[in-house]
Design a protein around this motif. Sequence first.
Motif, PDB file in Angstrom:
ATOM      1  N   ASP A  32       0.812  -1.211   0.000  1.00 46.06           N
ATOM      2  CA  ASP A  32       0.000   0.000   0.000  1.00 46.06           C
ATOM      3  C   ASP A  32       0.858   1.280   0.000  1.00 46.06           C
ATOM      4  OD1 ASP A  32      -2.435   1.329   0.090  1.00 46.06           O
ATOM      5  OD2 ASP A  32      -2.412   1.454   2.273  1.00 46.06           O
ATOM      6  N   MET A  33       2.174   1.113   0.254  1.00 45.51           N
ATOM      7  CA  MET A  33       3.055   2.294   0.188  1.00 45.51           C
ATOM      8  C   MET A  33       3.362   2.582  -1.275  1.00 45.51           C
ATOM      9  SD  MET A  33       5.959   1.139   2.831  1.00 45.51           S
ATOM     10  CE  MET A  33       5.789   1.101   4.584  1.00 45.51           C
ATOM     11  N   TYR A  34       3.712   3.827  -1.572  1.00 42.52           N
ATOM     12  CA  TYR A  34       4.044   4.174  -2.952  1.00 42.52           C
ATOM     13  C   TYR A  34       5.558   4.044  -3.151  1.00 42.52           C
ATOM     14  CZ  TYR A  34       4.243   6.630  -7.365  1.00 42.52           C
ATOM     15  OH  TYR A  34       4.460   6.944  -8.689  1.00 42.52           O
ATOM     16  N   HIS A  35       5.951   3.251  -4.176  1.00 38.56           N
ATOM     17  CA  HIS A  35       7.376   2.981  -4.379  1.00 38.56           C
ATOM     18  C   HIS A  35       7.934   3.614  -5.649  1.00 38.56           C
ATOM     19  CE1 HIS A  35       7.090   0.029  -1.168  1.00 38.56           C
ATOM     20  NE2 HIS A  35       5.962  -0.351  -1.719  1.00 38.56           N
ATOM     21  N   GLY A  36       7.070   4.214  -6.454  1.00 42.58           N
ATOM     22  CA  GLY A  36       7.540   4.871  -7.672  1.00 42.58           C
ATOM     23  C   GLY A  36       8.082   3.890  -8.705  1.00 42.58           C
ATOM     24  N   ALA A  55       7.479  15.808  -3.859  1.00 44.48           N
ATOM     25  CA  ALA A  55       8.769  15.820  -4.555  1.00 44.48           C
ATOM     26  C   ALA A  55       9.084  17.213  -5.094  1.00 44.48           C
ATOM     27  CB  ALA A  55       8.758  14.801  -5.690  1.00 44.48           C
ATOM     28  N   GLU A  56       8.067  17.901  -5.537  1.00 43.91           N
ATOM     29  CA  GLU A  56       8.221  19.276  -6.046  1.00 43.91           C
ATOM     30  C   GLU A  56       8.908  20.165  -5.001  1.00 43.91           C
ATOM     31  OE1 GLU A  56       6.481  20.262  -9.019  1.00 43.91           O
ATOM     32  OE2 GLU A  56       7.304  22.306  -8.858  1.00 43.91           O
ATOM     33  N   ARG A  57       8.592  19.955  -3.749  1.00 40.63           N
ATOM     34  CA  ARG A  57       9.225  20.746  -2.669  1.00 40.63           C
ATOM     35  C   ARG A  57      10.497  20.103  -2.137  1.00 40.63           C
ATOM     36  NH1 ARG A  57       5.494  24.572  -0.670  1.00 40.63           N
ATOM     37  NH2 ARG A  57       6.624  24.964   1.248  1.00 40.63           N
ATOM     38  N   GLY A  58      10.823  18.901  -2.654  1.00 42.74           N
ATOM     39  CA  GLY A  58      11.999  18.176  -2.142  1.00 42.74           C
ATOM     40  C   GLY A  58      11.686  17.452  -0.851  1.00 42.74           C
ATOM     41  N   TRP A  59      10.410  17.307  -0.510  1.00 40.73           N
ATOM     42  CA  TRP A  59      10.060  16.763   0.806  1.00 40.73           C
ATOM     43  C   TRP A  59       9.907  15.233   0.845  1.00 40.73           C
ATOM     44  CZ3 TRP A  59       6.136  20.746   3.315  1.00 40.73           C
ATOM     45  CH2 TRP A  59       6.852  21.898   3.639  1.00 40.73           C
ATOM     46  N   THR A  60      10.150  14.557  -0.295  1.00 44.29           N
ATOM     47  CA  THR A  60      10.243  13.090  -0.203  1.00 44.29           C
ATOM     48  C   THR A  60      11.565  12.719   0.478  1.00 44.29           C
ATOM     49  OG1 THR A  60      11.183  13.048  -2.419  1.00 44.29           O
ATOM     50  CG2 THR A  60       8.816  12.588  -2.242  1.00 44.29           C
ATOM     51  N   VAL A  61      12.553  13.619   0.370  1.00 51.82           N
ATOM     52  CA  VAL A  61      13.851  13.444   1.039  1.00 51.82           C
ATOM     53  C   VAL A  61      14.227  14.791   1.650  1.00 51.82           C
ATOM     54  CG1 VAL A  61      14.829  11.460  -0.171  1.00 51.82           C
ATOM     55  CG2 VAL A  61      14.863  13.662  -1.289  1.00 51.82           C
ATOM     56  N   PRO A  62      13.548  15.152   2.754  1.00 49.50           N
ATOM     57  CA  PRO A  62      13.618  16.539   3.223  1.00 49.50           C
ATOM     58  C   PRO A  62      15.025  17.030   3.535  1.00 49.50           C
ATOM     59  CG  PRO A  62      12.103  15.199   4.586  1.00 49.50           C
ATOM     60  CD  PRO A  62      12.660  14.303   3.536  1.00 49.50           C
ATOM     61  N   ARG A  91       0.524  10.092   5.363  1.00 52.46           N
ATOM     62  CA  ARG A  91       1.498   9.018   5.173  1.00 52.46           C
ATOM     63  C   ARG A  91       2.705   9.519   4.381  1.00 52.46           C
ATOM     64  NH1 ARG A  91      -1.336   4.784   1.131  1.00 52.46           N
ATOM     65  NH2 ARG A  91      -2.975   4.709   2.684  1.00 52.46           N
ATOM     66  N   GLY A  92       3.821   8.795   4.482  1.00 50.19           N
ATOM     67  CA  GLY A  92       4.991   9.131   3.671  1.00 50.19           C
ATOM     68  C   GLY A  92       4.596   9.079   2.204  1.00 50.19           C
ATOM     69  N   ALA A  93       5.128  10.015   1.401  1.00 49.86           N
ATOM     70  CA  ALA A  93       4.683  10.088   0.010  1.00 49.86           C
ATOM     71  C   ALA A  93       5.393   9.074  -0.876  1.00 49.86           C
ATOM     72  CB  ALA A  93       4.931  11.493  -0.521  1.00 49.86           C
ATOM     73  N   LEU A  94       6.582   8.654  -0.451  1.00 45.62           N
ATOM     74  CA  LEU A  94       7.380   7.757  -1.296  1.00 45.62           C
ATOM     75  C   LEU A  94       8.285   6.943  -0.390  1.00 45.62           C
ATOM     76  CD1 LEU A  94       8.474   7.010  -4.192  1.00 45.62           C
ATOM     77  CD2 LEU A  94      10.091   8.905  -3.932  1.00 45.62           C
ATOM     78  N   TRP A  95       8.308   5.635  -0.616  1.00 51.19           N
ATOM     79  CA  TRP A  95       9.206   4.780   0.172  1.00 51.19           C
ATOM     80  C   TRP A  95      10.004   3.936  -0.799  1.00 51.19           C
ATOM     81  CZ3 TRP A  95      11.100   0.061   1.126  1.00 51.19           C
ATOM     82  CH2 TRP A  95      11.765  -0.130   2.338  1.00 51.19           C
ATOM     83  N   SER A  96      11.318   3.984  -0.708  1.00 47.48           N
ATOM     84  CA  SER A  96      12.096   3.202  -1.677  1.00 47.48           C
ATOM     85  C   SER A  96      13.475   2.877  -1.133  1.00 47.48           C
ATOM     86  CB  SER A  96      12.237   3.982  -2.976  1.00 47.48           C
ATOM     87  OG  SER A  96      13.149   5.049  -2.809  1.00 47.48           O
TER      88      SER A  96
END
Length: 393
Positions: A32-36, A55-62, A91-96
């Motif tokens: 259910d997590m988003y992995h791209g 991601a636009e704000r860089g907040w997937t990897v703040p 929830r976290g937007a991206l997990w990888s």
Amino acid sequence: MSDLEQFRQETRAWLEDNCPVTMREPVKSFEDMYHGGRNPEIIHPDQKVWCDRMAERGWTVPQWPKEYGGGGLDKGEAKVLSQEMARIGARGALWSFGIVMLGPALLQFGSEEQKLEHLPKIARGEIRWCQGYSEPNAGSDLASLATKAEDHGDHYIINGQKVWTSYADKADWIFCLVRTDNSGSKHEGISFVLFDMEQPGVTTRPIKLISGSSPFCETFFDNAKASKSNLVGEEGKGWTIAKYLLTHEREMISSFGAAPKKSVGQQAVEAIGTDASGRLANSVLRQNIAQYQLDAMAFSATMARVGDEARAGQGLGAASSIFKYYGTELNKRRNELNIAVGGESALGWEGEAYADGRVSRDWLRSKGNSIEGGTSEVQLNIISKRVLGLPDQ
Ligand SMILES: Cc1cc2nc3c(=O)[nH]c(=O)nc-3n(C[C@H](O)[C@H](O)[C@H](O)COP(=O)(O)OP(=O)(O)OC[C@H]3O[C@@H](n4cnc5c(N)ncnc54)[C@H](O)[C@@H]3O)c2cc1C
């Protein structure tokens, strides 16, 4: 108003405007997590919307630098962001694996070109990565790996086999340990290379786990090609990078042991009920749950403290083995308790009444936690040597 308070207010407003309501629910499972990735598995269209906005704000990897697709936040700001996300249940937007494993290794050891090439794609969820470490004869004894990379001028030709490669069948690229030299000790002559999985020389074959799912694969390289521009660090010196990456992997796995939002105690009360004095109506289970909950709370508090103390992005080093060991053993205890609390209904494997076996499948999956990323026995060896400085027997 302090700068941090201003940042909090702006972040709160932005999250309110941009986090879709559907993304304010806890993830139900790993899937259910988003992995791209190039062909992302999208369960709900808002997963991608949420990922793109963050991601636009860089907040997937703040905390990654802005030039590599990160948010450039300092530790205080990153903490505020995670507090504000928790406030609305975002929830976290991206997990990888790119975020939790390869990214930190590239930031530490990658060339400027490699950082600019790979990190932004990880941050935006464009490329999904897998980890090519273990081989049939090189698991705990990882340095015995035999997958061979032959020098062909501007590229390597790679032959060999990896095993237990999580999500290799879904990944776009692999970070891979290969042997470029056989003449020295086994820790020398290992190189850390990156290459595209979408090429004729790469085959993956899913393996079934005891839980019934097939999240990992046997991975075969038959004259696969890796450009030398994707050799990270020096040729033959990949072992240092491999170990550094493992400390980040272990830190990530240890978080499975953190106290869950809905406590086992609450679930037990709902399932079993209380006695006349309002206590859980099963004294043995009550004691086991209380002990588990105390240990999980202490573990979460220690992780938070040590996380605050660690320099941003640097990780815990060998101490990650302590957390990996304890966190995974705790997670196994929690799953044992879930089975005990659920009783017969937790043993179902399929069907709506059993939520498709979620409890029993999670219980079986948790057995792998103390194996993946290095077994518990191996963590104890590392703790004794590298944390406590004890002599070899
Ligand atoms: C769910 C899951 C996902 C995984 N994902 C990946 C992945 O994406 N990529 C990847 O490369 N690998 C992955 N792995 C592989 C994992 O890293 C290995 O399984 C692990 O390192 C153990 O290696 P092994 O399975 O070969 O066991 P072995 O090394 O053969 O160990 C067998 C047993 O012997 C014990 N043992 C071995 N050596 C010692 C020692 N020196 N001292 C004490 N005891 C010892 C071990 O603790 C274990 O109990 C995954 C594994 C699992 C379970």
